[in-house]
Design an enzyme around this catalytic site. Structure first.
Site, mmCIF file in Angstrom:
data_model
loop_
_atom_site.group_PDB
_atom_site.id
_atom_site.type_symbol
_atom_site.label_atom_id
_atom_site.label_comp_id
_atom_site.label_asym_id
_atom_site.label_seq_id
_atom_site.Cartn_x
_atom_site.Cartn_y
_atom_site.Cartn_z
ATOM 1 N N CYS A 6 0.818 -1.206 0.000
ATOM 2 C CA CYS A 6 0.000 0.000 0.000
ATOM 3 C C CYS A 6 0.857 1.264 0.000
ATOM 4 C CB CYS A 6 -0.932 -0.002 1.212
ATOM 5 S SG CYS A 6 -2.356 1.096 1.017
ATOM 6 N N ASP A 124 -5.697 -3.197 11.350
ATOM 7 C CA ASP A 124 -4.568 -2.283 11.429
ATOM 8 C C ASP A 124 -4.395 -1.824 12.876
ATOM 9 O OD1 ASP A 124 -2.482 -0.680 10.620
ATOM 10 O OD2 ASP A 124 -3.702 0.711 9.455
#
Length: 205
Positions: A6, A124
């Site tokens: 990412c 996360d």
């Protein structure tokens, strides 16, 4: 094991990342982020392309997804299940991933809210911003997730973590989401570190 990389911002760096085995390229469309992409390069349709958004107007998400032929939308803000349901109705062919910020076992229960509206979760590390902390949460907490949606493990994964990740045997964990610990600068990934990590991870499957 799926590997998503990412925060990509550079066309050459993206091509190199694909060449060393990344399965999904993540591009951030959140202007306050230091990794917000300014010019989206052409990416071959054989690679999955996720756009990351934070509390964005749904019309903007749809327009961005259509313009750049995104295959997935990853939501990192306080988007509601109703928001995801609306997005799915309007973009039925696109994977909708919802990020869940994790600090303790109770945070994992929030995943239940999205069981019928998301297709993928991203666990996360909880921080003051919207991801990108470079820090891990305690991976043992994953044992408290009993949902049916698959998830990617995110948050501070480093080049030295491949072996430890292969010891996680949660039935819904399908991959990892890599970012800051593999960077030479915000948005630019160290290809050698990625190559070694991906080889180590996938060779142990």
């Amino acid at each position: 094991m799926i590997v998503k990389v990412c925060g990509m911002t550079d066309a050459t760096n993206i091509r190199q990342t694909i060449d060393v085995g990344a399965d999904i390229i993540g591009m951030i469309f959140y202007p306050p982020s230091s990794r917000c992409i300014k010019a989206v390069p052409a990416i071959d349709d054989c690679i999955r392309r996720f756009g990351v958004f934070v509390n964005e107007d749904i019309a903007t998400v749809i327009a961005t997804a259509e313009t750049y032929r995104l295959t997935g939308v990853q939501l990192h803000g306080s988007e509601t299940p109703e928001y995801l349901a609306d997005l799915h109705r309007r973009l039925p062919e696109i994977v909708i991933a919802k990020a869940i910020s994790v600090a303790d076992a109770d945070d994992l229960q929030k995943a239940d809210l999205y069981a019928s509206t998301a297709q993928l979760l991203v666990f996360d590390t909880k921080c003051n911003s919207y991801g990108g902390s470079g820090k891990k949460f305690h991976w043992q907490l994953l044992d408290n997730y009993h949902g049916t949606l698959p998830f990617l493990l995110s948050g501070g994964i480093s080049p030295n973590d491949a072996e430890a990740i292969t010891t996680i045997h949660h039935p819904q964990m399908i991959g990892v989401d890599l970012n800051s610990q593999f960077e030479t600068s915000p948005g630019m990934k160290d290809i050698n570190k990625l190559k070694l990590f991906i080889h180590q991870l996938k060779s142990r499957q």
